[in-house]
Design an enzyme around this catalytic site. Structure first.
Site, short mmCIF file in Angstrom:
data_model
loop_
_atom_site.label_atom_id
_atom_site.label_comp_id
_atom_site.label_asym_id
_atom_site.label_seq_id
_atom_site.Cartn_x
_atom_site.Cartn_y
_atom_site.Cartn_z
N ASP A 14 -11.91 51.00 16.39
CA ASP A 14 -12.19 49.75 17.02
C ASP A 14 -13.13 49.18 17.43
O ASP A 14 -14.47 48.23 17.84
CB ASP A 14 -12.05 50.73 18.92
CG ASP A 14 -10.72 50.90 19.19
OD1 ASP A 14 -9.69 50.14 18.26
OD2 ASP A 14 -10.36 51.52 18.97
N CYS A 15 -14.48 49.32 15.70
CA CYS A 15 -15.31 49.21 15.90
C CYS A 15 -16.25 48.38 14.37
O CYS A 15 -15.87 48.54 13.59
CB CYS A 15 -16.42 50.38 15.94
SG CYS A 15 -18.21 49.70 15.55
N GLY A 16 -16.97 46.91 15.06
CA GLY A 16 -16.49 46.12 13.96
C GLY A 16 -17.78 47.42 12.82
O GLY A 16 -17.67 46.59 11.67
N ARG A 19 -15.70 49.46 10.65
CA ARG A 19 -15.21 49.28 9.71
C ARG A 19 -15.62 48.08 8.52
O ARG A 19 -15.11 47.96 7.10
CB ARG A 19 -14.95 47.51 10.57
CG ARG A 19 -12.55 47.92 11.22
CD ARG A 19 -12.32 46.74 12.39
NE ARG A 19 -12.80 45.81 12.94
CZ ARG A 19 -13.29 45.60 14.00
NH1 ARG A 19 -12.79 46.25 14.71
NH2 ARG A 19 -13.69 44.75 14.53
#
Length: 144
Positions: A14-16, A19
């Site tokens: 859920d974390c850019g 990712r």
């Protein structure tokens, strides 16, 4: 690659930033062991070892935003490292992300380009983060 270069990544999809780190690792030709720590949780020993290897205290590894840190009183000056560590065991989201472990070291990879210091191979350029920011030009030169 001509040799084994193990990579373990503690990832939050859920974390850019997390990712982006995973994308950098994969673009460099690695197949990391990915642990989605919010689902898997942590053990006391695992966190102590990870923080020690990265040279961080529990407070330095604490995720302050988009977590229950404030509600749990962990942002208060008097919150002890042990209290923070215990809360991380109950609420895995309290651990900032992503942590990456390679033979070159262990690091909390924020910003995402810091993962490059832990790799032997680099992604081929040009390489862009998911927000479109250019990280490496067409010659593979880092722009950070």
């Amino acid at each position: 690659m001509s040799y084994f270069f193990p990579i373990v990544m503690f990832h939050n999809p859920d974390c850019g930033t997390s990712r982006n780190v995973l994308a950098i690792i994969e673009a460099a030709g690695y197949q990391p062991e990915v642990i989605e720590y919010c689902q898997a949780g942590w053990t006391h020993g695992q966190l102590l070892a990870l923080f020690a290897a990265a040279g961080l205290t529990p407070r330095q590894a604490l995720r302050e935003t988009k977590s229950p840190a404030k509600e749990l009183g962990l942002l208060e000056e008097g919150a002890s490292g042990q209290a923070i560590l215990n809360a991380m065991l109950t609420h895995p989201i309290l651990v900032n992300r992503p942590f990456v472990v390679t033979p070159k070291g262990t690091r909390l990879c924020r910003p995402s380009e810091t993962v490059l210091d832990l790799l032997d191979n680099m992604p081929k350029g040009p390489f862009y983060k998911e927000d479109g920011e250019l990280l490496m030009d067409e010659t593979g030169t880092r722009l950070d």
